[in-house]
Design an enzyme around this catalytic site. Structure first.
Site, PDB file in Angstrom:
ATOM      1  CB  CYS B  35      43.539  38.817  48.125  1.00 32.54           C
ATOM      2  SG  CYS B  35      44.809  38.650  49.495  1.00 32.54           S
ATOM      3  CG  ASP B  37      41.943  40.232  43.536  1.00 25.81           C
ATOM      4  OD1 ASP B  37      42.812  39.954  44.211  1.00 25.81           O
ATOM      5  OD2 ASP B  37      41.687  41.464  43.496  1.00 25.81           O
ATOM      6  CB  CYS B  60      36.115  43.348  41.636  1.00 25.54           C
ATOM      7  SG  CYS B  60      37.762  43.951  41.476  1.00 25.54           S
ATOM      8  CB  CYS B 104      42.274  45.330  39.449  1.00 24.50           C
ATOM      9  SG  CYS B 104      41.066  45.196  40.730  1.00 24.50           S
TER      10      CYS B 104
END
Lengths: 396, 126
Positions: B35, B37, B60, B104
């Site tokens: 994915c 991360d 990211c 995130c």
């Protein structure tokens, strides 16, 4: 600033800008108007059409002005599909790494009952013409394969694919958005029936492009309206943009060899340097690629953070990571050449042009390895690979 | 880039508490490479208080910034308070995240909770 994102868009050429200005400031008449002031603009369109036709070895009557590559792709595909449907031919052959302007148009046709066959592009990102020959059926109504890929820069054997289609009497369209003005295009020798061009990829203005359609290819309108473009694309022509596009393409084609000598030297230097980064890999064939394209995957890092840090250091680049695509999946192009998701997330595309310098290449070769190192130093994925807890996917 | 707030960019450019802790009392790792991360949190815990915290992140800009901000928010805090941390609080402390980046902040919350859980699991085993 080091601008290395010319596959996204290019700086307008001075020649193109100065060709446009008179048609913004002085000769702003409507080319459809009868009086001489309007006809002055109409004459300029004739001249632009001739110039563009000459650049791709077409005849001026086969050049249709559009709003850009996406519109041209849409119109070419929809037109061929319409003819096909009339004859109950609803099979279309394309490739798995086309631009979304092509893929999404095909997806829409699929919902209307068309059968879409996407050819494998292999690890090197190059289609074999034999694949096209093997896939053609009685009910195939179109083959559409891009001239050069926008992410990994691989150039397809267009003349050969076109030859296969010509022999089987199947219309052949190619999305030449990344190729036009950068590598030679000859619609005669390369057996091309339809071709899409976008001006801003070769130092022309944005929002304007061309659909080339061979004389015997009937087009379907996407935009209904006036009699512009032989009734195949309504709407008053964007005269200054069309003039700028013609000037830019003429200039790009005239200087192609000289520009490419310079660009190739820089590109090869950058590829050579980046290959030294451990566990990295060049995406796409090393030889059959656009002169300005550098596309790499770096294991253990994510592309968006790479781009942000490169931006901080004054380098404009691009990535096929999911985070930059706005979706959860990384670039369909990198997946199409077999890169695992994890590796595809760590991609970097640098696309050069003749305005790039040796200093730019030096800076890229200094900064990129530093940023990759830094991101790896905080990556738990990289750390696990170093201690053998996870396997490396790219060779050292 | 206008994609992110100044605060996100500050934490991305100058991440706080990057690294690892040897013999950490709790370690939490969430996300996966597929994915794009992975977050790993290391906690040093004294008397049920987070005395030190470090993170490592593959991801990211907003993933790195979210990890950094989350570590700042729990450092020196008792575990009862640490477990109250929400992804919303992390995103708000960063002056917001773009909608498609909110996951995130979710990862940051999950990584911290996984590390605390790991600490409890270890303690129960001893």
């Amino acid at each position: 600033m080091v601008y290395a994102d010319n596959a996204a868009t290019t700086k307008m050429s001075k020649i193109a800008v100065s060709a446009m200005l008179p048609y913004i400031e002085n000769f702003w008449g409507n080319p459809s108007s009868l009086y001489s002031f309007g006809q002055k603009a109409a004459e300029a369109l004739v001249c632009a059409r001739e110039k563009i036709a000459a650049c791709i070895c077409a005849s001026p009557s086969e050049i249709y002005f559009t709003s850009g590559g996406s519109e041209s792709d849409n119109q070419a595909i929809i037109s061929a599909a319409k003819i096909g449907a009339r004859k109950n031919k609803k099979h279309i052959i394309s490739s798995s790494f086309e631009h979304h302007a092509v893929l999404h148009t095909l997806k829409k046709l699929e919902k209307d009952g068309f059968e879409i066959e996407l050819l494998d592009v292999h690890v090197n990102g190059v289609i074999n013409p034999q694949q096209v020959a093997d896939s053609i059926r009685e009910d195939t109504c179109l083959v559409t394969v891009m001239f050069a890929n926008n992410e990994i820069g691989t150039v397809q054997p267009i003349a050969e694919i076109g030859g296969v289609c010509r022999a089987r009497k199947i219309p052949f369209h190619t999305d030449a958005v990344q190729a036009a003005g950068h590598i030679p295009i000859d619609v005669q020798k390369q057996n091309i029936d339809m071709l899409s061009i976008s001006a801003h990829k070769f130092h022309g203005p944005k929002g304007v492009g061309v659909l080339y359609a061979r004389k015997n290819i009937p087009l379907t309108n996407l935009i209904e309206g006036g009699a512009q473009e032989k009734g195949k694309r309504g709407g008053t022509e964007n005269v200054p943009a069309i003039i700028g596009m013609a000037a830019a393409l003429e200039e790009a084609c005239a200087n192609m060899e000289e520009n490419n000598r310079k660009i190739l030297r820089l590109r090869n230097k950058i590829i050579g340097g980046l290959k030294k980064i451990p566990h990295s890999a060049l995406n796409g064939d090393g030889e059959k690629r656009l002169p300005g394209n550098v596309s790499f995957c770096f294991e253990g890092i994510e592309g968006e953070s790479l781009l942000l840090l490169l931006d901080d250091r004054g380098i404009c680049a691009s990535s096929g990571s999911a985070c930059t695509s706005g979706s959860l999946d990384p670039s369909h192009v990198l997946l199409a050449i077999g890169r695992p998701h994890e590796i595809a997330h760590g991609s970097l595309r640098l696309s050069l042009d003749e305005n790039n310098s040796e200093d730019d290449a030096e800076k890229i070769l200094q900064v990129v390895p530093e940023v990759v190192d830094y991101l790896r130093s905080m990556s738990p994925l990289w750390k696990d690979k170093l201690i053998g807890k996870r396997e490396f996917l790219l060779p050292e | 880039m206008a994609l992110y707030s100044e605060k996100v960019m500050d934490h991305f450019r100058h991440p706080r508490n990057v690294g690892s802790i040897e013999n950490a009392d709790g370690i939490g790792e969430v996300g996966n490479g597929k994915c794009g991360d992975i977050m790993k949190m290391y906690l040093k815990i004294d008397d049920d208080v987070v005395s030190d915290v470090k993170f490592e992140t593959f991801g990211c800009g907003s993933a790195i910034a979210s990890s950094s901000m989350a570590t700042e928010m729990i450092k020196g805090k008792p575990l009862t308070e640490v477990l109250q941390l929400t992804n919303k609080a992390v995103a708000e402390a960063l002056d917001g995240l773009p909608v498609h980046k909110l996951h995130c902040s979710v990862l940051a919350e999950e990584a911290i909770k996984a590390a605390v859980q790991d600490y409890y699991d270890k303690r129960n085993r001893d």
